[in-house]
Design a protein around this motif. Structure first.
Motif, PDB file in Angstrom:
ATOM      1  N   LEU A 191      20.340 -49.376  41.312  1.00 23.03           N
ATOM      2  CA  LEU A 191      19.917 -50.039  39.902  1.00 23.03           C
ATOM      3  C   LEU A 191      18.880 -49.384  39.449  1.00 23.03           C
ATOM      4  O   LEU A 191      18.903 -48.841  38.056  1.00 23.03           O
ATOM      5  CB  LEU A 191      19.989 -51.668  39.910  1.00 23.03           C
ATOM      6  CG  LEU A 191      19.489 -52.216  38.607  1.00 23.03           C
ATOM      7  CD1 LEU A 191      20.722 -51.702  37.565  1.00 23.03           C
ATOM      8  CD2 LEU A 191      19.299 -53.655  38.618  1.00 23.03           C
ATOM      9  N   SER A 208      27.288 -53.389  33.200  1.00 25.55           N
ATOM     10  CA  SER A 208      27.676 -53.248  34.913  1.00 25.55           C
ATOM     11  C   SER A 208      26.604 -53.856  35.528  1.00 25.55           C
ATOM     12  O   SER A 208      25.479 -53.925  35.160  1.00 25.55           O
ATOM     13  CB  SER A 208      27.657 -51.392  35.076  1.00 25.55           C
ATOM     14  OG  SER A 208      28.886 -50.922  34.543  1.00 25.55           O
ATOM     15  N   TYR A 209      26.942 -54.281  36.695  1.00 28.29           N
ATOM     16  CA  TYR A 209      26.281 -54.864  37.735  1.00 28.29           C
ATOM     17  C   TYR A 209      26.420 -54.499  39.041  1.00 28.29           C
ATOM     18  O   TYR A 209      27.569 -54.071  39.471  1.00 28.29           O
ATOM     19  CB  TYR A 209      26.399 -56.604  37.562  1.00 28.29           C
ATOM     20  CG  TYR A 209      27.697 -57.082  38.040  1.00 28.29           C
ATOM     21  CD1 TYR A 209      28.005 -57.379  39.372  1.00 28.29           C
ATOM     22  CD2 TYR A 209      28.766 -57.076  37.215  1.00 28.29           C
ATOM     23  CE1 TYR A 209      29.229 -57.904  39.667  1.00 28.29           C
ATOM     24  CE2 TYR A 209      30.055 -57.579  37.568  1.00 28.29           C
ATOM     25  CZ  TYR A 209      30.351 -57.770  38.718  1.00 28.29           C
ATOM     26  OH  TYR A 209      31.538 -58.291  39.162  1.00 28.29           O
ATOM     27  N   PHE A 210      25.414 -54.721  39.941  1.00 29.84           N
ATOM     28  CA  PHE A 210      25.308 -54.046  41.361  1.00 29.84           C
ATOM     29  C   PHE A 210      25.202 -55.551  42.139  1.00 29.84           C
ATOM     30  O   PHE A 210      24.422 -56.425  41.775  1.00 29.84           O
ATOM     31  CB  PHE A 210      24.269 -53.196  41.597  1.00 29.84           C
ATOM     32  CG  PHE A 210      24.204 -52.018  40.795  1.00 29.84           C
ATOM     33  CD1 PHE A 210      24.919 -50.668  41.860  1.00 29.84           C
ATOM     34  CD2 PHE A 210      24.127 -51.701  39.554  1.00 29.84           C
ATOM     35  CE1 PHE A 210      24.950 -49.572  41.147  1.00 29.84           C
ATOM     36  CE2 PHE A 210      24.326 -50.416  39.012  1.00 29.84           C
ATOM     37  CZ  PHE A 210      24.632 -49.357  39.628  1.00 29.84           C
ATOM     38  N   ARG A 259      33.172 -46.333  36.263  1.00 27.00           N
ATOM     39  CA  ARG A 259      32.421 -46.105  35.300  1.00 27.00           C
ATOM     40  C   ARG A 259      31.497 -47.035  34.824  1.00 27.00           C
ATOM     41  O   ARG A 259      31.507 -48.140  34.875  1.00 27.00           O
ATOM     42  CB  ARG A 259      33.613 -45.899  33.922  1.00 27.00           C
ATOM     43  CG  ARG A 259      32.877 -45.538  32.810  1.00 27.00           C
ATOM     44  CD  ARG A 259      32.685 -43.983  32.648  1.00 27.00           C
ATOM     45  NE  ARG A 259      32.193 -43.529  31.361  1.00 27.00           N
ATOM     46  CZ  ARG A 259      33.076 -42.864  30.512  1.00 27.00           C
ATOM     47  NH1 ARG A 259      34.416 -42.724  30.768  1.00 27.00           N
ATOM     48  NH2 ARG A 259      32.675 -42.353  29.433  1.00 27.00           N
ATOM     49  N   ILE A 260      30.176 -46.584  34.518  1.00 20.75           N
ATOM     50  CA  ILE A 260      29.007 -47.202  34.191  1.00 20.75           C
ATOM     51  C   ILE A 260      28.937 -47.694  32.710  1.00 20.75           C
ATOM     52  O   ILE A 260      28.826 -46.700  32.090  1.00 20.75           O
ATOM     53  CB  ILE A 260      27.733 -46.797  34.774  1.00 20.75           C
ATOM     54  CG1 ILE A 260      27.932 -46.369  36.250  1.00 20.75           C
ATOM     55  CG2 ILE A 260      26.619 -47.899  34.523  1.00 20.75           C
ATOM     56  CD1 ILE A 260      28.180 -47.871  37.201  1.00 20.75           C
ATOM     57  N   ILE A 275      30.062 -52.346  42.846  1.00 18.16           N
ATOM     58  CA  ILE A 275      29.725 -52.177  41.355  1.00 18.16           C
ATOM     59  C   ILE A 275      30.817 -52.620  40.520  1.00 18.16           C
ATOM     60  O   ILE A 275      31.809 -52.484  40.659  1.00 18.16           O
ATOM     61  CB  ILE A 275      29.623 -50.750  40.902  1.00 18.16           C
ATOM     62  CG1 ILE A 275      28.422 -50.272  41.832  1.00 18.16           C
ATOM     63  CG2 ILE A 275      29.085 -50.577  39.395  1.00 18.16           C
ATOM     64  CD1 ILE A 275      28.351 -48.435  41.546  1.00 18.16           C
ATOM     65  N   ASP A 276      30.603 -53.637  39.829  1.00 15.89           N
ATOM     66  CA  ASP A 276      31.174 -54.674  39.089  1.00 15.89           C
ATOM     67  C   ASP A 276      32.584 -55.018  39.576  1.00 15.89           C
ATOM     68  O   ASP A 276      33.576 -55.180  39.319  1.00 15.89           O
ATOM     69  CB  ASP A 276      32.069 -53.631  37.890  1.00 15.89           C
ATOM     70  CG  ASP A 276      30.971 -53.222  37.055  1.00 15.89           C
ATOM     71  OD1 ASP A 276      29.793 -53.993  36.680  1.00 15.89           O
ATOM     72  OD2 ASP A 276      30.855 -52.240  36.179  1.00 15.89           O
ATOM     73  N   GLN A 295      28.935 -41.925  36.080  1.00 18.00           N
ATOM     74  CA  GLN A 295      30.105 -42.529  36.818  1.00 18.00           C
ATOM     75  C   GLN A 295      29.581 -42.455  38.142  1.00 18.00           C
ATOM     76  O   GLN A 295      29.228 -41.480  38.591  1.00 18.00           O
ATOM     77  CB  GLN A 295      31.338 -41.727  36.629  1.00 18.00           C
ATOM     78  CG  GLN A 295      32.448 -41.905  37.531  1.00 18.00           C
ATOM     79  CD  GLN A 295      33.731 -40.993  37.322  1.00 18.00           C
ATOM     80  OE1 GLN A 295      33.889 -40.617  36.085  1.00 18.00           O
ATOM     81  NE2 GLN A 295      34.175 -40.443  38.271  1.00 18.00           N
ATOM     82  N   LEU A 304      19.639 -46.041  38.258  1.00 16.59           N
ATOM     83  CA  LEU A 304      20.549 -45.954  37.068  1.00 16.59           C
ATOM     84  C   LEU A 304      19.553 -46.134  35.977  1.00 16.59           C
ATOM     85  O   LEU A 304      19.842 -45.533  34.882  1.00 16.59           O
ATOM     86  CB  LEU A 304      21.456 -47.111  37.177  1.00 16.59           C
ATOM     87  CG  LEU A 304      22.219 -47.436  35.830  1.00 16.59           C
ATOM     88  CD1 LEU A 304      23.297 -46.286  35.522  1.00 16.59           C
ATOM     89  CD2 LEU A 304      23.317 -48.634  35.989  1.00 16.59           C
ATOM     90  N   ARG A 336      19.058 -43.440  32.817  1.00 18.37           N
ATOM     91  CA  ARG A 336      19.309 -44.056  31.158  1.00 18.37           C
ATOM     92  C   ARG A 336      18.127 -43.692  30.675  1.00 18.37           C
ATOM     93  O   ARG A 336      18.078 -43.265  29.285  1.00 18.37           O
ATOM     94  CB  ARG A 336      19.502 -45.463  31.177  1.00 18.37           C
ATOM     95  CG  ARG A 336      21.192 -45.884  31.704  1.00 18.37           C
ATOM     96  CD  ARG A 336      21.388 -47.181  31.787  1.00 18.37           C
ATOM     97  NE  ARG A 336      22.990 -47.645  31.812  1.00 18.37           N
ATOM     98  CZ  ARG A 336      23.185 -48.515  32.019  1.00 18.37           C
ATOM     99  NH1 ARG A 336      22.366 -49.830  32.197  1.00 18.37           N
ATOM    100  NH2 ARG A 336      24.712 -48.959  31.900  1.00 18.37           N
ATOM    101  N   PHE A 394      26.210 -39.819  41.881  1.00 15.66           N
ATOM    102  CA  PHE A 394      25.957 -40.270  40.630  1.00 15.66           C
ATOM    103  C   PHE A 394      26.345 -38.885  39.727  1.00 15.66           C
ATOM    104  O   PHE A 394      25.883 -37.634  39.893  1.00 15.66           O
ATOM    105  CB  PHE A 394      24.807 -40.462  40.226  1.00 15.66           C
ATOM    106  CG  PHE A 394      24.288 -41.772  40.640  1.00 15.66           C
ATOM    107  CD1 PHE A 394      23.973 -42.674  40.007  1.00 15.66           C
ATOM    108  CD2 PHE A 394      24.136 -42.046  42.217  1.00 15.66           C
ATOM    109  CE1 PHE A 394      23.544 -44.084  40.251  1.00 15.66           C
ATOM    110  CE2 PHE A 394      23.846 -43.312  42.531  1.00 15.66           C
ATOM    111  CZ  PHE A 394      23.142 -44.313  41.561  1.00 15.66           C
TER     112      PHE A 394
END
Length: 309
Positions: free
Chosen positions: A205, A230-232, A225-226, A241-242, A220, A208, A212, A252
């Motif tokens: 996380l 989305s959550y870990f 797909r992020i 993931i999700d 991805q 990610l 961002r 990644f």
């Protein structure tokens, strides 16, 4: 020569010879009091008279003084300090000094906190500055695009057609962000290998979030797909993931400006160093084109409706 003649004395002998003391006279009784019969027959102890050789009145016989054991310097210091004798003014001053010292200690500690950038090398600082400049430039470009769109709408002869074009473009952009549309473009591929299973969901996380912040537009991870929601989560032998379990190596695929993405991962105390502390192997490459083709199903809101309908 007469036998009674004495040899002459040496000089100074007379000064060394003690002077003869006059005999003590027996103390007389009170004036007008005559000793009664039998007074001469009593001894000194019975009659109350001072014995022969008794010192005159007011003279104390020399003898050892009755003193306690001598105290050491530490004992005298302790006796002087305890129990303390503190006045009200001294107590107020002591409290004020304590508060002042506490404030200074907190200030010094806050100023001396270690920072990841304090020990960074010059080239690392240059990369960080370039990254900040890149973010500022992206925001300025976005603002400029919005201003251009507003001017085109205001000046176009066919405003309806221009508005339709901008709506289609906006829909495409929102589809990329929502994960309902595939995307391609320049970027990087980040691969994390964790042989000792020390990398958990929180590390992924953090990675990610750093991507961002560096301007990633589409991401991805291992075919997932992020998107914004989305959550870990940690699983028994991996990460999900999700709700979809993924296995290492964690790959990644990130679309964005490579000159901004890669330095953001390598800053001192950043993602790469944090993962390497967990004994993970991190690799970053820059392919000519990144394809993010994992899609998310569009969700129809249950309650939200457009305000124009």
């Amino acid at each position: 020569m007469s036998t009674n003649d004495t040899p002459p004395e040496e000089p100074g002998a007379a000064a060394q010879r003690p002077k003869a003391q006059p005999p003590l006279e027996p103390s007389a009784g009170p004036v007008g009091h005559e000793p009664g019969p039998g007074a001469e027959e009593r001894g000194p102890e019975e009659s109350g008279a001072a014995p022969t050789g008794y010192a005159p009145s007011g003279y104390a016989p020399a003898g050892p003084e009755q003193t306690g054991p001598e105290q050491t310097g530490r004992q005298r210091l302790a006796a002087g300090l305890w129990p303390p004798r503190v006045s009200r003014a001294q107590l107020i001053v002591a409290v004020l000094l304590f508060v002042l010292g506490l404030g200074l200690a907190i200030q010094v500690r806050s100023n001396s906190d270690s920072s990841a950038l304090r020990g960074a090398r010059q080239e690392d600082l240059v990369r960080i500055l370039d990254e900040l400049d890149g973010r500022t430039k992206r925001l300025e470009d976005e603002k400029q695009k919005l201003d251009d769109q507003r001017r085109e709408l205001e000046s176009s002869s066919n405003q309806a057609e221009e508005a339709r074009k901008q709506t289609v473009e906006k829909e495409r952009q929102l589809g990329i962000l929502a994960g309902t549309v595939a995307a391609q473009g320049p970027g990087i591929v980040l691969k994390i290998t964790d042989p000792k299973n020390q990398v958990q969901s929180d590390k992924l996380l953090d990675t990610l979030q750093e991507l961002r912040a560096a301007g990633a537009e589409a991401i991805q991870i291992n075919g997932v797909r992020i998107v914004a929601d989305s959550y870990f989560s940690d699983e028994e032998d991996g990460v999900a993931i999700d709700g979809k379990k993924i296995t290492q190596p964690y790959e990644f695929k990130v679309i964005g400006k490579p000159q901004d993405l890669e330095p953001a991962l390598n800053i001192p105390g950043g993602v790469v160093q944090s993962l390497e502390k967990e004994q993970a192997v991190v690799g970053v490459t820059r392919p000519a084109k990144i394809v993010v083709d994992a899609l998310r199903a569009a969700k129809q809101p249950d309650y939200a409706r457009s305000s124009s309908s």
